[in-house]
Design a protein around this motif. Structure first.
Motif, PDB file in Angstrom:
ATOM      1  N   ASP A 162     -11.953 -36.091 -42.050  1.00 57.54           N
ATOM      2  CA  ASP A 162     -12.759 -36.570 -43.171  1.00 57.54           C
ATOM      3  C   ASP A 162     -14.192 -36.048 -43.196  1.00 57.54           C
ATOM      4  OD1 ASP A 162     -13.928 -37.989 -45.267  1.00 57.54           O
ATOM      5  OD2 ASP A 162     -14.019 -39.875 -44.171  1.00 57.54           O
ATOM      6  N   VAL A 214      -8.461 -33.701 -44.198  1.00 58.54           N
ATOM      7  CA  VAL A 214      -8.851 -34.662 -45.231  1.00 58.54           C
ATOM      8  C   VAL A 214      -7.638 -35.297 -45.883  1.00 58.54           C
ATOM      9  CG1 VAL A 214     -11.107 -33.659 -45.799  1.00 58.54           C
ATOM     10  CG2 VAL A 214      -9.047 -32.787 -46.943  1.00 58.54           C
ATOM     11  N   ASP A 226     -10.481 -38.328 -49.876  1.00 57.89           N
ATOM     12  CA  ASP A 226     -11.686 -37.735 -49.279  1.00 57.89           C
ATOM     13  C   ASP A 226     -12.207 -36.636 -50.206  1.00 57.89           C
ATOM     14  OD1 ASP A 226     -11.419 -39.429 -47.060  1.00 57.89           O
ATOM     15  OD2 ASP A 226     -10.127 -37.999 -46.018  1.00 57.89           O
TER      16      ASP A 226
END
Lengths: 219, 219
Positions: free
Chosen positions: B73, B93, B97
């Motif tokens: 992230d 991600v 995100d």
């Protein structure tokens, strides 16, 4: 050199407070800037990167040419917004976020960088380090919003800490309209507010009153 | 082109689970890599940037030359770690995100990018978009760790979704040792585990057993 932004009335957003007052963050920011807020920091500690990025872009589109818009904590959201062409002015970090020197390396010299500080040592270290452009010192009084800072320095305590350095400093943490004139008179660069605008029934009017009180203190 | 990393046994860390087992994330990762984990994703959804950066640097120092270390992230934490010279391989991600195309722009072509996907549409969009190097598809079964993904695709469901694209895909979400051989046999690029290692009494042994089971499925 970066020209110092006008920090007089510095709005820090809180999505839950805005929602509680029946408004989006975007609506709150636009109203506050219409009322006189001079700087906006978007803070969304619990948001995922995607929704936060959309909020930053929307707010920058709405007010980014009128006041500087700073992104709290998420340097990557700032970089992504800039990559997309948003007029985003900088980043604000706290003591437990990425170190200010690294943030400066990532955002470059053209962006504003604010740093939260609550002790004399943190204030002096920030100046010595030379990475940030301004400080947020607090809290002025106990507050539910800023749970990561010790509370209750008071106007006098914040002003004393700010006087230790030449960096412009805003007071943060439980700041209300009656605090603005004393903060201005004490030499702060501004008053940062969260609930005083985010929870207000009329954020435009609340901002106008806060700014009027600030100017009163400068006389 | 980036050479595809070996995703066979892909550890995703959970600080609370490691702590519950009486270990730090660093200790858990080192033991797991000793046991055979081939890739590590550091995940710390609730951590501030500063502590997370320190964890990333420590883990990269310990194992970054042996297996790729990915940051979940926080693209900014990845960039800061790289700025400090850490051997950090890339970023992972999820769908909420920062968008993968933007992440790719921020991390550059030399870094690995993984993307979580749980629906056919997300899997196909990831391939069409061309930003990520591999997928994490799941969940295989309901799990408390990955609360942002729909549960219970099963080994067959994950394998079917993975077969829609050429991108390498690991299965994630409640993966245990008995799943590893079926996942390998079904053509996945790896099995991603959280609690199967983070909660294990002996993470080195758990990793060795998981990898042995994986290899069994490749025969």
């Amino acid at each position: 050199m970066r020209p110092a932004p006008d920090l007089s009335l510095y709005l820090v957003t809180d999505e839950a407070q805005c929602a509680g007052a029946g408004r989006s963050v975007l609506e709150t920011v636009v109203a506050a800037v219409d009322g006189g807020a001079t700087c906006v920091q978007l803070r969304a500690k619990d948001a995922d990167g995607g929704p936060f990025l959309r909020q930053v872009i929307e707010v920058c589109r709405a007010v980014g040419s009128r006041v500087p818009v700073l992104v709290n904590d998420r340097v990557d959201v700032f970089l992504a917004a800039r990559e997309l062409g948003a007029r985003v002015a900088g980043v604000h970090v706290g003591q437990s976020d990425l170190p200010a020197l690294l943030v400066r390396a990532l955002i470059g010299d053209g962006a504003f960088l604010g740093l939260s500080a609550s002790t004399d040592a943190q204030v002096i270290a920030a100046q010595d380090e030379g990475a940030c452009d301004h400080l947020g010192i607090g809290t002025v009084r106990e507050t539910a919003t800023k749970t990561d800072a010790p509370g209750g320095l008071g106007v006098a305590g914040v002003a004393r800490a700010a006087s230790l350095v030449e960096l412009p400093a805003v007071a943060i943490g439980g700041v209300k309209a009656p605090d603005m004139a004393p903060l201005a008179a004490a030499g702060l660069a501004g008053g940062a507010v969260v609930s005083a605008i985010c929870c207000a029934p009329d954020p435009r009017r609340a901002a106008a009153e806060l700014l009027a009180a600030w100017r009163e203190g400068l006389r």
